[in-house]
Design an enzyme around this catalytic site. Structure first.
Site, PDB file in Angstrom:
ATOM      1  N   ALA A  99      -3.573   3.759  -3.816  1.00  0.00           N
ATOM      2  CA  ALA A  99      -4.519   3.945  -4.927  1.00  0.00           C
ATOM      3  C   ALA A  99      -4.015   3.169  -6.136  1.00  0.00           C
ATOM      4  O   ALA A  99      -3.095   3.613  -6.841  1.00  0.00           O
ATOM      5  CB  ALA A  99      -4.673   5.423  -5.256  1.00  0.00           C
ATOM      6  N   VAL A 100      -4.561   2.002  -6.330  1.00  0.00           N
ATOM      7  CA  VAL A 100      -4.142   1.108  -7.407  1.00  0.00           C
ATOM      8  C   VAL A 100      -5.345   0.797  -8.294  1.00  0.00           C
ATOM      9  O   VAL A 100      -6.458   0.642  -7.786  1.00  0.00           O
ATOM     10  CB  VAL A 100      -3.564  -0.202  -6.793  1.00  0.00           C
ATOM     11  N   GLY A 101      -5.095   0.691  -9.611  1.00  0.00           N
ATOM     12  CA  GLY A 101      -6.170   0.338 -10.545  1.00  0.00           C
ATOM     13  C   GLY A 101      -7.220   1.439 -10.583  1.00  0.00           C
ATOM     14  O   GLY A 101      -6.899   2.630 -10.562  1.00  0.00           O
ATOM     15  N   ASP A 189      -8.350   4.949   3.598  1.00  0.00           N
ATOM     16  CA  ASP A 189      -8.816   4.475   2.296  1.00  0.00           C
ATOM     17  C   ASP A 189      -8.925   5.693   1.388  1.00  0.00           C
ATOM     18  O   ASP A 189      -9.323   6.779   1.851  1.00  0.00           O
ATOM     19  CB  ASP A 189     -10.221   3.855   2.419  1.00  0.00           C
ATOM     20  N   VAL A 190      -8.631   5.491   0.107  1.00  0.00           N
ATOM     21  CA  VAL A 190      -8.678   6.641  -0.801  1.00  0.00           C
ATOM     22  C   VAL A 190     -10.113   6.961  -1.226  1.00  0.00           C
ATOM     23  O   VAL A 190     -10.404   8.075  -1.681  1.00  0.00           O
ATOM     24  CB  VAL A 190      -7.768   6.387  -2.037  1.00  0.00           C
ATOM     25  N   ASP A 191     -11.027   5.996  -1.047  1.00  0.00           N
ATOM     26  CA  ASP A 191     -12.408   6.242  -1.489  1.00  0.00           C
ATOM     27  C   ASP A 191     -13.203   6.971  -0.399  1.00  0.00           C
ATOM     28  O   ASP A 191     -14.308   6.581  -0.047  1.00  0.00           O
ATOM     29  CB  ASP A 191     -13.090   4.931  -1.912  1.00  0.00           C
ATOM     30  N   PRO A 212     -19.145   3.122  11.794  1.00  0.00           N
ATOM     31  CA  PRO A 212     -20.462   3.731  12.016  1.00  0.00           C
ATOM     32  C   PRO A 212     -21.606   2.712  11.994  1.00  0.00           C
ATOM     33  O   PRO A 212     -22.662   2.959  12.547  1.00  0.00           O
ATOM     34  CB  PRO A 212     -20.608   4.710  10.846  1.00  0.00           C
ATOM     35  N   GLU A 281      -9.766  -5.765   7.838  1.00  0.00           N
ATOM     36  CA  GLU A 281     -10.435  -5.167   9.008  1.00  0.00           C
ATOM     37  C   GLU A 281     -10.502  -6.154  10.180  1.00  0.00           C
ATOM     38  O   GLU A 281     -10.446  -5.753  11.339  1.00  0.00           O
ATOM     39  CB  GLU A 281     -11.841  -4.725   8.601  1.00  0.00           C
TER      40      GLU A 281
HETATM   41  N1  UDP Z   1      -7.576  -0.274  -3.079  1.00  0.00           N
HETATM   42  C1  UDP Z   1      -6.962   0.069  -4.281  1.00  0.00           C
HETATM   43  N2  UDP Z   1      -7.234  -0.681  -5.407  1.00  0.00           N
HETATM   44  C2  UDP Z   1      -8.079  -1.741  -5.387  1.00  0.00           C
HETATM   45  C3  UDP Z   1      -8.714  -2.086  -4.169  1.00  0.00           C
HETATM   46  C4  UDP Z   1      -8.447  -1.336  -3.042  1.00  0.00           C
HETATM   47  O1  UDP Z   1      -6.209   1.027  -4.347  1.00  0.00           O
HETATM   48  O2  UDP Z   1      -8.282  -2.368  -6.439  1.00  0.00           O
HETATM   49  C5  UDP Z   1      -7.252   0.506  -1.875  1.00  0.00           C
HETATM   50  C6  UDP Z   1      -7.984   1.858  -1.823  1.00  0.00           C
HETATM   51  O3  UDP Z   1      -7.235   2.770  -1.049  1.00  0.00           O
HETATM   52  C7  UDP Z   1      -9.228   1.487  -1.095  1.00  0.00           C
HETATM   53  C8  UDP Z   1      -8.691   0.540  -0.050  1.00  0.00           C
HETATM   54  O4  UDP Z   1      -7.667  -0.207  -0.727  1.00  0.00           O
HETATM   55  O5  UDP Z   1      -9.869   2.620  -0.556  1.00  0.00           O
HETATM   56  C9  UDP Z   1      -9.718  -0.401   0.532  1.00  0.00           C
HETATM   57  O6  UDP Z   1     -10.570  -0.910  -0.482  1.00  0.00           O
HETATM   58  P1  UDP Z   1     -12.129  -0.645  -0.430  1.00  0.00           P
HETATM   59  O7  UDP Z   1     -12.330   0.811  -0.184  1.00  0.00           O
HETATM   60  O8  UDP Z   1     -12.743  -1.236  -1.642  1.00  0.00           O
HETATM   61  O9  UDP Z   1     -12.509  -1.507   0.845  1.00  0.00           O
HETATM   62  P2  UDP Z   1     -13.667  -1.288   1.922  1.00  0.00           P
HETATM   63  O10 UDP Z   1     -13.833   0.170   2.188  1.00  0.00           O
HETATM   64  O11 UDP Z   1     -14.885  -1.889   1.319  1.00  0.00           O
HETATM   65  O12 UDP Z   1     -13.146  -2.022   3.109  1.00  0.00           O
HETATM   66 MN    MN Z   2     -13.063   2.064   1.476  1.00  0.00          MN
END
Ligand code: UDP
Ligand code: MN
Length: 337
Positions: A99-101, A189-191, A212, A281
């Site tokens: 988890a950055v930024g 991923d944290v999101d 999915p 990915e």
């Molecule tokens: N992430 C982060 N800071 C950023 C970009 C990404 O911490 O500026 C980490 C975070 O855990 C995020 C993961 O990298 O969930 C993957 O990024 P993102 O979810 O945007 O990618 P996607 O799901 O679109 O592949």
């Molecule tokens: Mn993500």
């Protein structure tokens, strides 16, 4: 066709030429194909044992992959048996996120939802790789046998930079700390949020999750990297399924090997000015073709709503980030994107 000249057009259609009729048929077939894609397959209850073939269909809830690995649905008998078997064993699981930024704002919700739904009541260590440990103050309330390790990282935010760093950061954290403390580790991923129960049915030697968006689609549509210049390149005859980079895991040794190899491939490409289109990915999918996962999680474990996402019996892990990215402004504000 020879039969055409003998067919009489119904009254009213007599001013249509054969060419117009043909175009109408093409249009109708296109419409039917589009509607089929938009209305994804309905998922039926699990019964018996079915295999998910290459270029597959989830409508009958297959319970194993074409190479015999379990394909996990949380409510299946196989999952039930695995949970019962793990109830007799002692083990510890790590859950690692970067988890950055601006992504640090997801942290509290991610952890709260994991406390409720991720292996509830079982021993879990969270490993939070962050440039802003302040976001974990006050620390979230954790259950018994659950602990949180903050791993400070000084990284620039943004995918352009993190794509070259994330796999390496994960590998070195497993090497330096995680493998001494837990048996299994998951990278997430944290999101995301845990929306309902995720139990020991997900534990395995090398675990990957179906994306999915591609589970109801033909294999030739998978966004594998196709450029032969990239080390992530997948040839037409290769590939099984398309996996998401949102959640993968397994035994520490396996996840360390995966993250190390992917990091090397990414850096080798970068040195030659090459980057796979699907970023991290793409490399993950290349690796999982060479070393097939021993356990594949169904889209219950990586879900977000889109016209091509299949319905699932239970949404267990939801990708808030990918959901937000797919929405228009109105939906975005409703979801707090
Ligand atoms: N992430 C982060 N800071 C950023 C970009 C990404 O911490 O500026 C980490 C975070 O855990 C995020 C993961 O990298 O969930 C993957 O990024 P993102 O979810 O945007 O990618 P996607 O799901 O679109 O592949
Ligand atoms: Mn993500």
């Amino acid at each position: 066709m020879a039969v055409f000249p003998t067919i009489r057009l119904p009254p009213g259609l007599n001013r249509l030429t054969w060419r117009q009729l043909f175009l109408l048929c093409v249009l109708l077939s296109g419409l039917m194909y589009f509607l089929r894609l938009r209305r994804p397959v309905t998922i039926r209850p699990v019964s018996g044992s079915r295999t998910l073939e290459r270029g597959h269909d989830l409508s009958h809830r297959p319970t194993r992959t074409s190479w015999g690995a379990p394909l996990v649905w949380g409510d299946s008998e196989v999952s039930e048996r695995q949970r019962a078997a793990f109830a007799q064993r002692s083990f510890r699981v790590g859950l690692m996120v970067l988890a950055v930024g601006r992504y640090t704002h997801y942290l509290q919700h991610f952890l709260q939802s994991a406390e409720t739904h991720f292996l509830p009541g079982l021993p879990v260590n969270y490993y939070i790789l962050t440039d802003n440990p302040e976001k974990l103050v006050p620390p979230p309330e954790l259950g018994e046998e659950r602990s949180l390790r903050v791993v400070p990282v000084a990284e620039m935010p943004g995918w352009e930079h993190l794509v070259r760093r994330r796999m390496d950061l994960l590998a070195s954290t497993i090497d330096n700390q995680v493998q001494q403390e837990v048996d299994y580790v998951f990278c997430a991923d944290v999101d995301q949020e845990f929306a309902s129960q995720v139990g020991t049915e997900i534990l395995g030697t090398l675990v990957a999750t179906l994306d999915p968006q591609h589970t109801s689609m033909p294999i030739y549509t998978y966004p594998y990297e196709r450029s032969p210049d990239s080390r992530a390149c997948v040839l037409d005859e290769e590939g099984d399924y398309y996996y998401t980079s949102e959640l993968y895991g397994g035994l520490c040794s396996e996840v360390m090997a995966l993250t190390k190899v992917c990091s090397q491939l990414i850096l080798q490409d970068h040195a030659l000015g090459v980057e796979a289109q699907g970023l991290e990915e793409s490399y993950l999918n290349r690796y999982l073709i060479d070393r097939r996962p021993t356990c594949v999680l169904s889209p219950e474990y990586s879900w977000w709503d889109s016209p091509v996402t299949p319905e699932v019996p239970q949404k267990r892990v939801i990708s808030l980030g990918r959901q937000c990215a797919s929405l228009r402004d109105q939906g975005k504000s409703a979801l707090n994107c």
